[in-house]
Design an enzyme around this catalytic site. Structure first.
Site, PDB file in Angstrom:
ATOM      1  N   ASP A   1     -11.060   9.218   5.210  1.00 12.40           N
ATOM      2  CA  ASP A   1      -9.763   9.904   5.281  1.00 12.40           C
ATOM      3  C   ASP A   1      -9.967  11.397   5.106  1.00 12.40           C
ATOM      4  OD1 ASP A   1      -7.185  10.853   5.066  1.00 12.40           O
ATOM      5  OD2 ASP A   1      -6.556   9.408   3.558  1.00 12.40           O
TER       6      ASP A   1
ATOM      7  N   TYR B   1       0.835  -1.209   0.000  1.00 11.97           N
ATOM      8  CA  TYR B   1       0.000   0.000   0.000  1.00 11.97           C
ATOM      9  C   TYR B   1       0.869   1.259   0.000  1.00 11.97           C
ATOM     10  CZ  TYR B   1      -3.089   3.639   1.847  1.00 11.97           C
ATOM     11  OH  TYR B   1      -3.767   4.811   2.034  1.00 11.97           O
TER      12      TYR B   1
END
Lengths: 129, 129
Positions: free
Chosen positions: B44, B20
């Site tokens: 986020d 990631y």
């Protein structure tokens, strides 16, 4: 939202996290649990059965009372009414010293009392010194 | 659960986190989203509206495509099918360099694909260099 002379919610949350680590280092189970809301939940480590309510939370931390302890805040992020923080906790019990550096996630109420705590660490993260 | 020659779920989760961060540094929005499960969610920062599904997640990360990026893993904890990690991300866009060190929390499916991501950071944590 920051006005001179006022304390923001984020600042109060930061203060609770600092108080929490001080209490984990020096306080009784009841002292630590007093930073939690009455109906708070605790899941330590994440994946274990959660404990609910301040009495069960005090019982959880009472296990620390027989050991010398030190804590250090390594990183803290606050967003909204949530915090995530990385910290070190060192415990000494009967001459054995253990060190672990969990990442904890907490939510907070309007009084910046802890409403939930989830601790991310595994037994394999524990080091004996 | 660890047997010689097998890869544990925790190890696969660690590998996904490393992939990631590599993809956040070098990949397209679609590359990053490919590490997520089809119906995954992304929040986020924590407190913002969650995005659901790989297409919405790819769109979120597409905003990175115009910038030079670097990431560094600072701390990673894995417990069960969950991970929490502290990392640095540096982005350079039009000569401006921004750095932030969020704490992310992720859950994973049996194939160690990301099923949810929640990022703990605030705009005030962003530093311009």
């Amino acid at each position: 939202m920051t006005t001179s002379g006022t304390v923001t919610h984020a600042e109060r949350i930061r203060a609770t996290v600092v108080e929490y680590l001080a209490a984990v280092a020096d306080g009784s189970g009841a002292d630590i649990a007093a930073l939690y809301a009455e109906d708070a939940t605790l899941e330590d480590p994440v994946g274990s059965a959660p404990r609910t309510g301040r009495a069960a939370i005090a019982e959880f931390y009472r296990a620390l009372e027989g050991s010398r302890r030190a804590t250090e805040l390594l990183a803290l992020r606050v967003t909204g009414s949530c915090a995530a923080f990385h910290f070190r906790v060192v415990t000494e019990t009967g001459g054995r010293v253990h060190e672990v550096e969990p990442i904890d996630v907490m939510t907070f109420d309007d009084q910046a009392r802890i409403t939930s705590m989830r601790a991310y660490w595994a037994p394999s993260d524990m080091r004996q010194r």
